[in-house]
Design an enzyme around this catalytic site. Sequence first.
Site, PDB file in Angstrom:
ATOM      1  N   GLU A 182     -21.222 -32.221  -4.282  1.00  0.00           N
ATOM      2  CA  GLU A 182     -20.196 -31.191  -4.087  1.00  0.00           C
ATOM      3  C   GLU A 182     -19.121 -31.668  -3.142  1.00  0.00           C
ATOM      4  O   GLU A 182     -17.933 -31.426  -3.353  1.00  0.00           O
ATOM      5  CB  GLU A 182     -20.852 -29.907  -3.553  1.00  0.00           C
ATOM      6  CG  GLU A 182     -19.923 -28.685  -3.542  1.00  0.00           C
ATOM      7  CD  GLU A 182     -19.129 -28.516  -2.234  1.00  0.00           C
ATOM      8  OE1 GLU A 182     -18.256 -27.639  -2.183  1.00  0.00           O
ATOM      9  OE2 GLU A 182     -19.379 -29.270  -1.258  1.00  0.00           O
ATOM     10  N   GLU A 183     -19.529 -32.368  -2.092  1.00  0.00           N
ATOM     11  CA  GLU A 183     -18.605 -32.740  -1.011  1.00  0.00           C
ATOM     12  C   GLU A 183     -17.555 -33.770  -1.449  1.00  0.00           C
ATOM     13  O   GLU A 183     -16.585 -34.004  -0.740  1.00  0.00           O
ATOM     14  CB  GLU A 183     -19.380 -33.264   0.201  1.00  0.00           C
ATOM     15  CG  GLU A 183     -20.304 -32.249   0.868  1.00  0.00           C
ATOM     16  CD  GLU A 183     -19.555 -31.160   1.642  1.00  0.00           C
ATOM     17  OE1 GLU A 183     -18.318 -31.179   1.658  1.00  0.00           O
ATOM     18  OE2 GLU A 183     -20.231 -30.286   2.202  1.00  0.00           O
ATOM     19  N   ASP A 188     -22.476 -21.026  -0.647  1.00  0.00           N
ATOM     20  CA  ASP A 188     -21.992 -22.089   0.230  1.00  0.00           C
ATOM     21  C   ASP A 188     -21.738 -21.484   1.606  1.00  0.00           C
ATOM     22  O   ASP A 188     -22.087 -20.337   1.851  1.00  0.00           O
ATOM     23  CB  ASP A 188     -20.714 -22.719  -0.357  1.00  0.00           C
ATOM     24  CG  ASP A 188     -20.598 -24.206  -0.003  1.00  0.00           C
ATOM     25  OD1 ASP A 188     -20.979 -24.586   1.121  1.00  0.00           O
ATOM     26  OD2 ASP A 188     -20.114 -24.973  -0.849  1.00  0.00           O
ATOM     27  N   HIS A 193     -25.155 -26.447  -3.201  1.00  0.00           N
ATOM     28  CA  HIS A 193     -25.160 -27.904  -3.195  1.00  0.00           C
ATOM     29  C   HIS A 193     -26.109 -28.454  -2.145  1.00  0.00           C
ATOM     30  O   HIS A 193     -26.243 -27.913  -1.046  1.00  0.00           O
ATOM     31  CB  HIS A 193     -23.732 -28.466  -3.073  1.00  0.00           C
ATOM     32  CG  HIS A 193     -23.089 -28.344  -1.722  1.00  0.00           C
ATOM     33  ND1 HIS A 193     -23.286 -29.267  -0.725  1.00  0.00           N
ATOM     34  CD2 HIS A 193     -22.223 -27.435  -1.217  1.00  0.00           C
ATOM     35  CE1 HIS A 193     -22.559 -28.930   0.331  1.00  0.00           C
ATOM     36  NE2 HIS A 193     -21.901 -27.812   0.061  1.00  0.00           N
ATOM     37  N   ASP A 225     -24.166 -27.017   6.295  1.00  0.00           N
ATOM     38  CA  ASP A 225     -23.324 -26.991   5.090  1.00  0.00           C
ATOM     39  C   ASP A 225     -23.916 -28.030   4.149  1.00  0.00           C
ATOM     40  O   ASP A 225     -23.668 -29.218   4.324  1.00  0.00           O
ATOM     41  CB  ASP A 225     -21.878 -27.322   5.458  1.00  0.00           C
ATOM     42  CG  ASP A 225     -20.988 -27.542   4.236  1.00  0.00           C
ATOM     43  OD1 ASP A 225     -21.444 -27.320   3.112  1.00  0.00           O
ATOM     44  OD2 ASP A 225     -19.838 -27.953   4.424  1.00  0.00           O
ATOM     45  N   HIS A 274     -18.398 -29.256   9.036  1.00  0.00           N
ATOM     46  CA  HIS A 274     -18.258 -30.720   8.927  1.00  0.00           C
ATOM     47  C   HIS A 274     -18.372 -31.437  10.283  1.00  0.00           C
ATOM     48  O   HIS A 274     -17.779 -32.484  10.487  1.00  0.00           O
ATOM     49  CB  HIS A 274     -16.963 -31.118   8.188  1.00  0.00           C
ATOM     50  CG  HIS A 274     -17.065 -30.873   6.725  1.00  0.00           C
ATOM     51  ND1 HIS A 274     -16.228 -31.457   5.804  1.00  0.00           N
ATOM     52  CD2 HIS A 274     -17.924 -30.119   6.002  1.00  0.00           C
ATOM     53  CE1 HIS A 274     -16.566 -31.056   4.590  1.00  0.00           C
ATOM     54  NE2 HIS A 274     -17.584 -30.234   4.686  1.00  0.00           N
TER      55      HIS A 274
END
Lengths: 354, 327
Positions: A211-212, A234, A69, A179, A318
Amino acid sequence: MDKEQVKDMLEILTGAVGVSGDEREPAEITAGYLEPYVTRLHRDSFGNVIGFKEGTGGPGAPSLLVAAHIDEIGAMVSRLEKGFVRFSAVGGLDPRTLLGQAVEIHGRRRCRGVIGATPPHLLTEKERKKELRIEDLFIDLGMDPEGVEAQIRVGDYISLVRPLLTMAGGNIASGKALDNRAGVVAMIVCAAELVDIRHFCRIYFVGTAQEEVGVRGAIVASYGLSPDLAVAIDVTHGLSPGVAEEDGFGLGEGPVVGVGPNFHPRLVERVRTVAREYCLPYQVEPVPGPASTDSRAIQVSREGIPGILLSIPLRYMHSTVETLNLDDVLLTGRLLAGFARSIDTDLVEGLTCI
Amino acid sequence: MENLLKLLTEAFGPSGEESEVAALIEQKIRGAVDHLYTDKLGNLVAVRQGPSPRIVISAHMDEIGVIITHIDDQGFARLAPVGGVLPHQLVGQRVRLKQGRVGVVYHEKIKNLKELDWPRLYLDLGAEKQVEEIRIGDLAVLEQPFVNAGGRFLAKAMDNRAGCAVLIEALRRLPREIPQELCFVFSVQEEVGLRGARTAAYHLKPDFGLAVDVTRVGDTPKAPLMAVALGKGAAIKVKDSSVITHPIVRQLMIDTAEQHNIPYQLEILERGGTDAGVIHLSREGVPTGALSIPCRYVHTPSEMVDPADLKAAVELLKKLCTSNWPV
């Protein structure tokens, strides 16, 4: 490809802004990196970027979807309040990591801002212990209310600002959006490796959007491309104090192969065999529930698409100091290339043999 | 509009049993469309034929309610929610079964309100024993008449009969010639997981999607921070839990509203979703937006909307139907 190239790509890709729903920047950069290695490139209406490469098996050969992603977590303006900006999370934004953070709001023009905190001198004991919530935070653009209203409106995207930092003599990189730009770079490494490696299968390299916010790009891409097999790339949690041994993976110890109901056991077996064959280190992560990656969407697309997940260990997921080892990115790309090379008709047909 | 809304909101249509609402809508739009049919799951689909592209415009016609899970010897029924109903909304609230029977929901003796949960609630339908016309699996809706409260409208099931009314009104005012094919979907089972719109979108293979639904507001005392207010115009959704509006559709909606001086607000809904959530993920992806009607007290027996917002929503939808969608 070498570590220096990986670092350069990560620097450019993490410098790009691609909050879920507007992935134009990382899509364009990803397309640019893939271009020399693929025969066709396009973006679908959802925002996924798709590169296609034919294999030696021609059009009749099995097809492989590689999904990484391209979106990142961020926020959106939800309200203007006397010149300050309230916001709504896009993806799993952690309020604890936002205090003292620099941001950019993509309004009529790009505006730089900060997320400040009430000075500790002015907090009561009770307030100091209070749990921080996104709705308590606001962005300061340093402009007067009229200026803010002229530039910013509800729904404008907000991205986090953090240039990539390298540490430990260039082996470790830290920054925002690793990420999953690290996964994207691993995908590009794989594409580059496959220039010198003959592979039978046809390959779709897909930078997936959104994706998130619920693996959405992968849902429509896997339906549209209808591949025979899939690999999602990922990140997963790296080991650090506070992360239990069973939840984290060592940085620099190689890609992490997911094991669990979202992944086809024979393909997992195949990728492990490939790793041993090429003497590539790898780690194994049990994923008992639905994987929080594109894997879970792709698996149940159409009549079912068997697949695997390769993850890159990354600390502080994150946050804007996501930290990883560049070797892991390189090794993930190489393992993926080896896996792609190993795919033949027998493997695919074998999956449906009784 | 007021009469239509009264008719629609007072109808019986919990998720799974929307046929009464579908019949009412059918009466109102028959003659204004080229094809009208009900699909296998119960979605009512009304098509205005035209050239490509094809746009699906969806408003769900189901409403939240309760389902009878058990009936004891004294005739008291136990309940489970159908859609997002909170148990405390039901205490002392009348509910109505499909065959018309009305009862009241109350709770067992509890020490404090925190204990109030579904197992402690029961429905008293006035029966003294188990009777044949009340059965396990019967659905009930909130019993609450439509009211004009100082010019604003109060009713149960405003979510989403308000959206249905907007579709009906826009549909009836469409010009003879339209630049694209419009499929109006009155969808089922939105409140239990956007189910009807998912299969309708799969079947119709649209080029674009648009959901019309109510949204929450931030204009009541100490409300959660939200920039949408009652009476400030139709809301153009930017994001909710189910969808991020496709930039092309969002821009078309904003441009259309501005060009025709239709009052609008931009909406970010922190929690909640609409049919747009499943339409945009249908097949290879469908660029989709959502037009929202600001509504106070969503998912309570008295949901409030402002007629000015309804008017703006009808106007904007009508203009969108005749705008050129960028293919």
